[in-house]
Design an enzyme around this catalytic site. Structure first.
Site, mmCIF file in Angstrom:
data_model
loop_
_atom_site.group_PDB
_atom_site.id
_atom_site.type_symbol
_atom_site.label_atom_id
_atom_site.label_comp_id
_atom_site.label_asym_id
_atom_site.label_seq_id
_atom_site.Cartn_x
_atom_site.Cartn_y
_atom_site.Cartn_z
ATOM 1 N N ASP A 62 -42.227 -11.100 9.261
ATOM 2 C CA ASP A 62 -42.913 -11.040 7.978
ATOM 3 C C ASP A 62 -43.586 -12.370 7.649
ATOM 4 O OD1 ASP A 62 -43.390 -9.792 5.311
ATOM 5 O OD2 ASP A 62 -42.078 -11.415 4.639
ATOM 6 N N GLU A 90 -46.917 -10.093 11.377
ATOM 7 C CA GLU A 90 -47.741 -9.779 10.222
ATOM 8 C C GLU A 90 -48.494 -11.066 9.898
ATOM 9 O OE1 GLU A 90 -47.833 -8.849 5.497
ATOM 10 O OE2 GLU A 90 -46.305 -10.086 6.417
#
Length: 753
Positions: free
Chosen positions: A430, A483
């Protein structure tokens, strides 16, 4: 608590303990409790003897039970030399250590016996301490935290924690009435590690570490950074759990995983938030358990033919509304849905059914909760002290200090832990962009340049590279997915070529451009044609994954269906068009839960998906389409085998902006194995539309998003079309097609006989 004077010591029958040691033990600030408590050789100038000291604040009377002759043992009364409960027993004829228990009678008249933890030696070896100290113990989770083990022939739990600026660290729990005076830990010197073995504790015991800092007497109760289980929020203690005992049955999956997850294999990911996928509304809207989720998700994933599931973070986290992205228990699957064994059952069940599991992992930041990692030992241990380096003000979170060896080791060990202990098949990392840039979401003056004056976070970059190298070396075949939303070069290229080393990168540019285009009224789409074709300019710069994730259906953005323009029929047709275009486009695939049933409302973390929508044909049609798209995608190498090179893609119609039509060829490694993809982004049926193709024969229509089965108008080509031997668009043959309104056609090119 009372202070003890030197006169009081001298008045004791056996003056065996210094005033300073006594007061530090009873006031819980002794940095070396094992030098005082337990069994020690002692001499008053005469013959050597043995002393056993114990701090027993609950005791009225106490005895040492000598077990050297076997059970039931010989009792020797202990002398209380401090009113707060410090006891000593003197054995003038014994010099060697011997096994013993302590027996206690409380002021209320209760009696019990227990094994004294201060008679045991260390568990951590010098080699452990060396590796942990330099930050290269990548199995740190095997040593730190709480571990059930036999030590010196006795069963119990070994606790270890890193707190280099602590004056004293204690284990507290129900077993000692949460009293930090009862089980102060052994300091392991300059490493900053503390440990203690407590006999007779078992699985399920709740505990924390009470830390008294050397800095201004800061006192705090922390959950275990390496805790393998945690209490259900709002409680915050860690829970002793053995995560090595689960009986796995996924050998077949693990043996074939490397091939199943290679870059030339199909990857269709279903992103899930476990707390809101489905709930038991008839039972107070409770969560499903890991075991219930395993069985129900397997059934759904088989119906929709996804290859993988991606779990939004399951690390223990205090606030439901963070969706798991503010983790506290980095090593603990959240107790919202069950125990660590239940979570292992969940993974095992999916693997036995041929479904891979990717975990959303959050090494970019952590929350400020008092029981968590922040200001851990009275100093900024895991985070940077300077808020310009150590805080995400937008998110209200702390940033890891990636340059500190022990912090890097914590995160690297955590990544390997999930891959090893829970057989996780990949990590979606993330917020990578926030790690790469020192000025991420910061104004001038709010960040500190690196040593070269740039905005690159050199320590985080080095950490990311090492993370990917370790994961791929230790567990070949696992996926690491970034990401990452910027134009950073080489995110998914090997580190030995100067890249960051990820397997895949989310294609945020494709997602933004495509959703922006699809939100336009079809009348105006011809003016936006370039936003569709632009993605192919950079499509092969990285190993891209096409994400339609949870981020696109929250915070007022609306659901995917709700983003689509037009009347009811056009909204559903546009959604079918979006999915067809996505599955034809190069790149691996990801859909968020609810997308497959055309959810109308935005996703909410505290309610179930609207499964009742499937009673309506349009919603069932979207589910049918997603299932068929995944099935065709998985079965046809032309759609997945060459996702990251130009050899797998060829434009057939690029410039027809006036009609908002695109056509392209997707090819497998064997270029005779190809699929023609034709997209019509308007509600107008295109009759006798010519598309040039490289070879003749019968092109079978293997998918039409306008089919009645999907809720469409059933316009098509009656199963296929013959190529005409007339050149078009620079190719020797062409197809004359009837292209449905707002739809995608997949036509299988005939193979050479």
């Amino acid at each position: 608590m009372s202070e003890l004077t030197s006169m009081a010591v001298k008045s004791a029958k056996t003056p065996t303990t210094s005033v300073d040691d006594l007061n530090r033990i009873v006031h819980a600030n002794h940095w070396a409790p094992f030098s005082v408590l337990g069994s020690h050789e002692w001499s008053d100038g005469a013959a050597p003897a043995r002393l056993i000291r114990a701090f027993l604040p609950e005791a009225k009377n106490a005895w040492v039970v000598d077990l050297s002759g076997g059970e039931p043992g010989v009792r020797t009364p202990m002398e209380q030399i401090h009113p707060d409960g410090f006891f000593v027993a003197h054995f003038p004829t014994r010099t060697a250590p011997f096994p013993y228990r302590l027996a206690v009678e409380s002021h209320e008249g209760f009696s019990w016996e227990f094994i004294d933890p201060y008679q045991f030696g260390p568990v951590l070896s010098d080699f452990d301490l060396h590796l942990l100290g330099e930050g290269t113990h990548y199995r740190n989770f095997e040593r730190l935290g709480a571990h059930l083990r036999d030590h010196e022939g006795v069963a119990g739990v070994h606790f270890a924690v890193w707190a280099p600026n602590a004056e004293r660290v204690s284990v507290i729990g129900n077993f000692n009435h949460w009293d930090g005076r009862r089980h102060p830990m052994r300091s392991c010197g300059a490493t900053g590690l503390w440990e203690i073995f407590i006999p007779e504790l078992s699985q399920g015991e709740v505990y924390k570490f009470e830390i008294k800092s050397r800095v201004q007497g800061y006192l705090v109760k922390k959950s275990d950074p390496y805790g393998f289980s945690a209490e259900l929020r709002p409680e915050t203690a860690s829970v002793v759990w053995d995560v090595t005992n689960f009986d796995w049955h996924d050998d077949e999956w693990m043996r074939g995983r490397q091939q199943a997850q290679s870059l030339n294999s199909p990857l269709a990911i279903y992103e899930v938030h476990l707390g809101s996928w489905r709930r038991k509304t008839e039972e107070g809207n409770r969560f499903l358990t890991y075991r219930e989720l395993a069985d129900q998700l397997v059934e759904h994933l088989k119906e929709t033919n996804f290859t993988h599931i991606e779990l939004m973070p399951v690390n223990e986290h205090p606030f439901d509304g963070s969706w798991g992205y503010q983790p506290v228990g980095y090593f603990a699957p959240t107790s919202r849905f069950g125990t660590p064994d239940d979570f292992a059952y969940f993974i095992d069940t999916l693997h036995q059914n041929g479904i891979g599991v990717i975990l959303d992992w959050v090494p970019a930041h952590f929350p400020r909760d008092v029981h968590g990692l922040g200001f851990f030992d009275g100093t900024h241990l895991y985070e940077h002290e300077d808020p310009r380096l150590g805080e995400h003000r937008d998110w209200g979170t702390k940033i890891f200090n990636y340059g500190r060896p022990e912090v890097r080791n914590f995160l690297l060990g955590n990544a390997l832990f999930w891959l090893e202990r829970y057989h996780i098949d990949g990590l979606r990392v993330d917020a990578v962009a926030s790690m790469l840039y020192l000025d991420y979401s910061r104004k001038p003056g709010e960040w500190v340049p690196n040593i070269h004056g740039g905005n690159e976070n050199l320590e985080a970059i080095d950490f990311i590279k090492r993370l990917n190298e370790l994961c791929h070396a230790e567990h070949p075949g696992v996926l690491t997915i970034a990401e990452e939303s910027t134009s950073w070069s080489g995110v998914s290229r090997p580190t030995y070529l100067g890249g960051l080393g990820f397997s895949l990168k989310w294609n945020m540019g494709w997602m933004n451009d495509t959703l922006e285009y699809m939100s336009k009224d079809p009348v105006f789409r011809k003016y936006e044609h370039g936003s569709l074709t632009f993605s192919m300019i950079y499509a092969f710069n990285e190993n891209f994954l096409l994400p339609l994730s949870h981020d696109e259906v929250v915070h007022g953005k609306g659901s995917l269906l709700d983003k689509m323009p037009g009347d009811l029929w056009q909204k559903f047709a546009n959604l079918r068009l979006l999915y067809g275009y996505m599955y034809g486009h190069p790149g691996k695939k990801l859909l968020f839960m609810g997308d497959e049933i055309a959810q109308w409302r935005e996703w909410g973390h505290d309610t179930s998906l609207d499964w009742h929508l499937l009673q309506w044909p349009d919603h069932q049609g979207i589910k049918n389409l997603v299932g068929d798209l995944n099935a065709i995608y998985r079965s046809d190498p032309a759609l997945y085998e060459v996702d990251f090179e130009w050899q797998g893609f060829e434009w057939l119609e690029l410039h027809d902006w006036e009609n908002s039509v695109l056509a392209f060829l997707r090819s497998a490694k064997d270029r005779s194995d190809s699929v023609v993809v034709v997209c019509n982004f308007t509600p107008v049926v295109r009759e006798d539309y010519r598309v040039g193709v490289p070879s003749g024969g019968y092109y079978r229509e293997i998918l039409n998003t306008d089919a009645q089965r999907y809720g469409g108008s059933n316009v098509g080509n009656q199963g296929g079309v013959w190529a005409r031997h007339e050149s078009h668009g620079g190719r020797p043959y062409h197809l004359s097609l009837r292209i449905p309104p707002m739809a995608v056609l997949f036509l299988k090119m005939p193979t050479a006989s």
